[in-house]
Design a protein around this motif. Structure first.
Motif, short mmCIF file in Angstrom:
data_model
loop_
_atom_site.label_atom_id
_atom_site.label_comp_id
_atom_site.label_asym_id
_atom_site.label_seq_id
_atom_site.Cartn_x
_atom_site.Cartn_y
_atom_site.Cartn_z
N ASP A 291 70.39 171.31 -24.91
CA ASP A 291 70.81 171.57 -23.54
C ASP A 291 72.05 172.44 -23.60
OD1 ASP A 291 69.58 169.70 -21.09
OD2 ASP A 291 69.11 169.01 -23.11
N ASP A 292 71.91 173.66 -23.14
CA ASP A 292 72.93 174.70 -23.29
C ASP A 292 73.63 174.94 -21.95
OD1 ASP A 292 74.41 176.91 -24.08
OD2 ASP A 292 72.72 178.30 -23.89
N TYR A 293 74.94 174.83 -21.95
CA TYR A 293 75.75 175.06 -20.75
C TYR A 293 76.56 176.33 -20.97
CZ TYR A 293 74.45 170.34 -19.39
OH TYR A 293 73.74 169.22 -19.04
N LEU A 294 76.25 177.36 -20.18
CA LEU A 294 76.87 178.67 -20.39
C LEU A 294 78.38 178.63 -20.18
CD1 LEU A 294 74.30 181.10 -18.72
CD2 LEU A 294 74.34 180.18 -21.04
N SER A 295 78.82 177.78 -19.29
CA SER A 295 80.25 177.64 -19.03
C SER A 295 80.69 176.22 -19.38
CB SER A 295 80.56 177.93 -17.56
OG SER A 295 81.93 177.72 -17.30
N GLY B 69 82.37 180.74 -24.69
CA GLY B 69 81.07 180.68 -25.33
C GLY B 69 80.21 179.51 -24.89
N GLY B 70 80.78 178.61 -24.07
CA GLY B 70 80.00 177.49 -23.57
C GLY B 70 79.84 176.36 -24.57
N ILE B 71 79.12 175.33 -24.15
CA ILE B 71 78.88 174.17 -25.01
C ILE B 71 77.41 173.78 -24.92
CG2 ILE B 71 81.25 173.32 -24.80
CD1 ILE B 71 78.57 171.28 -23.19
N CYS B 72 77.00 172.92 -25.85
CA CYS B 72 75.63 172.42 -25.81
C CYS B 72 75.62 170.98 -26.32
CB CYS B 72 74.71 173.28 -26.69
SG CYS B 72 75.01 173.13 -28.47
N PHE B 73 74.57 170.25 -25.98
CA PHE B 73 74.31 169.01 -26.71
C PHE B 73 72.88 169.05 -27.22
CE2 PHE B 73 72.80 167.31 -22.58
CZ PHE B 73 71.70 166.54 -22.96
N PHE B 74 72.69 168.48 -28.37
CA PHE B 74 71.37 168.54 -29.00
C PHE B 74 70.87 167.13 -29.31
CE2 PHE B 74 74.36 168.57 -32.58
CZ PHE B 74 73.81 167.61 -33.43
N LEU B 75 69.56 167.04 -29.49
CA LEU B 75 68.93 165.79 -29.94
C LEU B 75 68.15 166.09 -31.20
CD1 LEU B 75 68.19 162.82 -29.56
CD2 LEU B 75 66.22 163.58 -28.20
N TRP B 76 68.50 165.38 -32.25
CA TRP B 76 67.83 165.47 -33.56
C TRP B 76 67.04 164.20 -33.74
CZ3 TRP B 76 68.30 162.60 -38.12
CH2 TRP B 76 67.91 163.21 -39.32
N GLU C 224 62.07 161.34 -37.10
CA GLU C 224 60.66 161.03 -37.34
C GLU C 224 59.70 161.90 -36.53
OE1 GLU C 224 59.93 158.96 -39.66
OE2 GLU C 224 61.99 158.28 -39.98
N ASN C 225 60.21 162.89 -35.81
CA ASN C 225 59.34 163.60 -34.88
C ASN C 225 59.60 165.10 -34.90
OD1 ASN C 225 57.46 164.00 -32.82
ND2 ASN C 225 58.98 163.65 -31.21
N PRO C 226 59.23 165.79 -35.98
CA PRO C 226 59.46 167.24 -36.05
C PRO C 226 58.58 168.00 -35.07
CG PRO C 226 58.12 166.52 -37.90
CD PRO C 226 58.55 165.28 -37.19
N GLY C 227 58.99 169.21 -34.75
CA GLY C 227 58.19 170.03 -33.83
C GLY C 227 59.02 171.14 -33.23
N LEU C 228 58.49 171.77 -32.19
CA LEU C 228 59.22 172.81 -31.48
C LEU C 228 60.39 172.20 -30.70
CD1 LEU C 228 56.21 174.93 -30.11
CD2 LEU C 228 57.66 175.44 -32.09
N CYS C 229 61.28 173.06 -30.26
CA CYS C 229 62.50 172.59 -29.58
C CYS C 229 62.42 172.86 -28.09
CB CYS C 229 63.72 173.29 -30.18
SG CYS C 229 65.30 172.68 -29.56
N ARG C 230 62.79 171.86 -27.31
CA ARG C 230 62.94 172.05 -25.86
C ARG C 230 64.33 172.64 -25.61
NH1 ARG C 230 66.12 169.40 -22.61
NH2 ARG C 230 65.78 169.35 -20.35
N VAL C 231 64.36 173.81 -25.00
CA VAL C 231 65.63 174.51 -24.74
C VAL C 231 65.85 174.57 -23.24
CG1 VAL C 231 66.93 176.64 -25.02
CG2 VAL C 231 65.39 175.87 -26.85
N ALA C 232 66.95 174.00 -22.77
CA ALA C 232 67.30 174.01 -21.35
C ALA C 232 68.62 174.74 -21.16
CB ALA C 232 67.40 172.59 -20.80
#
Length: 526
Positions: free
Chosen positions: A257-261, A273-280, A283-291
């Motif tokens: 989840d990407d926050y531009l500001s 440059g903004g901030i983000c939070f991620f979820l790793w 047990e569940n590899p795959g493509l990434c949901r980008v918001a």
């Protein structure tokens, strides 16, 4: 109180409760999807760790959720709360003061075993929120683990060391066992780590340290890992190349989840440059949901690869990625790669920093002598003897452009739409610049220089720059996605939109992010 409490130092940014809950919601959704719809808050065996707790907001919100979720399994409220606090919720304080604050927030007492504590089974003062003073390990003038300056932080027992225990160890599993008295396997690690060395503040020269916390947390092998960190790692940052490569090649990174500001999340905090939070998700590899979150609007969401073919950075904007692919396809003939041909990359005609060997503080002569040339510098222009220039001498008598090394803006905050680069201008033969500007060229005529200037003023061009730009510094590298054009004409956005097949929706996105820039260079740099 915890929604408005001031940050204690530049590396200790407190997380608003509503944002902490967004991160917890993401973990709850992932858990439910992997466990047949069950709730993580109804499981009395799950262990949570905030390894850099400050206000205690994550631990407090986790405790609140577990208190409701476990009501059926542990009906007695006092026993339920005691079980949660002694068996499920753990934290590591980053300073003595924040550890006390966290205990007060979570246990309702700065003493875990005190009479006012809502936890009843602790036999020690700290409970499960650990803190002990940690010292840096000096090797020369820098700490072996975090790179802190000995000069700045080797300052006696009366001051905080800012040597964070979680990253000052070669064996994090053993260290955590020492902290909590037994081998600990955490199901969820979550929090907001210190971002950079406290001796440097939020200045552009500060070295990031948040990557060390992410790497140590991964080494503990939790089921889920979620952190809020600066977004500069997407494409830049000191010492972040290996970290970026590791993150972008890890298919267990399932959402960003990407926050531009950054100010949209941390009001009053300047963090370019903004901030983000991620979820790793282990047990569940795959493509990434980008918001992508922008100005309070509904986020743009896409599920995609983290690393596109031909790119060594994360492409930040979902809409921007489709635009970039169109541009590259037209220029290279390839639809599956973001790599421009070397002879068609604008960065090849952009200088490195300090193009003529003169630093930012250079002033020069105030009046022009017989054999002097003009120097465009910070605050105006000065003069220097032509014979005194050894670096970039081949550009002195050519037409070129000058573009600011530091981008326009208000302090360290990001505002949109913005101009991405400071207003470029033409450098005539017999002119150079200090480090304040990068030099673009050379061009054979004023007409060619004017063509290139019109191109840089286009919104689409500056969007391509933005997609490779991690901070306010506009280095040569940020021009990597920008193709070279025919310099025999004046360029407009309409020309570029037509050339690359940009749709109305894509145009609307560009205009939302990139501010207009007058071809004549007029306008405010903000």
């Amino acid at each position: 109180m915890l929604t408005c409490i001031a940050n204690l130092s530049n590396d200790e940014v407190f997380t608003p409760p509503e944002f902490a809950n967004k991160m917890l919601d993401a973990i709850a959704v992932a858990w439910s999807a992997a466990h047949g719809g069950s709730s993580i808050w109804e499981d009395p065996s799950i262990r949570f760790l905030d390894p850099f707790t400050k206000s205690g907001v994550f631990l407090r919100e986790i405790t609140s959720r577990l208190t409701m979720g476990l009501a059926a399994k542990i009906p007695n409220l006092e026993k339920r709360v005691d079980h949660i606090l002694t068996k499920q919720v753990f934290g590591i304080g980053i300073t003595q003061l924040t550890s006390l604050l966290a205990r007060r927030s979570v246990y309702c007492s700065k003493h875990a075993n005190g009479k006012h504590s809502i936890a009843k089974s602790f036999e020690n003062d700290q409970g499960n929120i650990w803190f002990e003073r940690t010292e840096h390990t000096w090797e020369g003038e820098r700490c072996r683990y975090c790179g802190a300056s000995k000069k700045a932080l080797d300052r006696g027992e009366e001051m905080e060391t800012h040597a964070y225990a979680f990253i000052h160890t070669d064996d994090i599993k053993t260290r955590v066992a020492e902290m909590f008295g037994e081998d600990m396997q955490f199901d969820v690690i979550i929090g907001n780590p210190p971002y950079q060395l406290s001796d440097d503040g939020f200045g552009t020269s500060a070295a990031p340290i948040y990557q060390h916390f992410v790497e140590q947390a991964k080494a503990l092998e939790p089921r889920y890992l979620s952190m809020v960190i600066p977004a500069r790692w997407f494409s830049g940052g000191k010492g972040l190349d290996k970290f970026r490569e590791s993150m972008l090649s890890d298919d267990r990174l399932r959402s960003i989840d990407d926050y531009l500001s950054a100010s949209d999340v941390f009001p009053g905090v300047g963090l370019k440059g903004g901030i983000c939070f991620f979820l790793w998700d282990r047990e569940n590899p795959g493509l990434c949901r980008v918001a992508t979150h922008f100005n309070g609007e509904a986020p743009s969401v896409a599920t995609r690869k983290l690393l596109e073919e031909g790119a060594d950075i994360f492409i930040r904007f979902n809409e921007g990625l489709s635009i970039l692919k169109k541009v590259i396809a037209v220029e290279s003939g390839k639809s599956n790669s973001l790599l421009l041909p070397d002879d068609n990359r604008f960065d090849q005609i952009v200088s490195s920093r300090k193009p003529f060997g003169l630093n930012t503080t250079f002033k020069g002569k105030s009046t022009k002598g017989k054999n002097d040339i003009v120097v465009y510098r910070n605050g105006g222009k000065g003069y220097i003897g032509k014979s005194e220039i050894s670096t970039g001498a081949g550009l002195v008598d050519k037409w070129k452009l000058f573009a600011g090394y530091a981008a326009p803006g208000t302090g360290n905050k990001d505002t949109y739409p913005h101009r991405i680069i400071s207003t470029p201008f033409i450098g005539e033969p017999g002119s150079i610049s200090s480090e304040t500007y990068l030099c673009i060229g050379p061009f054979d005529s004023k007409k060619e220089a004017e063509s290139a200037l019109s191109y840089l003023c286009c919104r689409l061009t500056r969007l391509l720059i933005l997609m490779h730009k991690p901070s306010q510094h506009t280095t040569r590298k940020v021009y990597t996605f920008v193709p070279i054009q025919d310099w025999t004409r004046v360029w407009t956005d309409e020309d570029l939109y037509r050339k690359y097949g940009i749709t109305d929706d894509e145009i609307a996105f560009i205009e939302k992010v990139v501010r207009p820039m007058d071809f004549n260079g007029a306008g405010n740099d903000d």
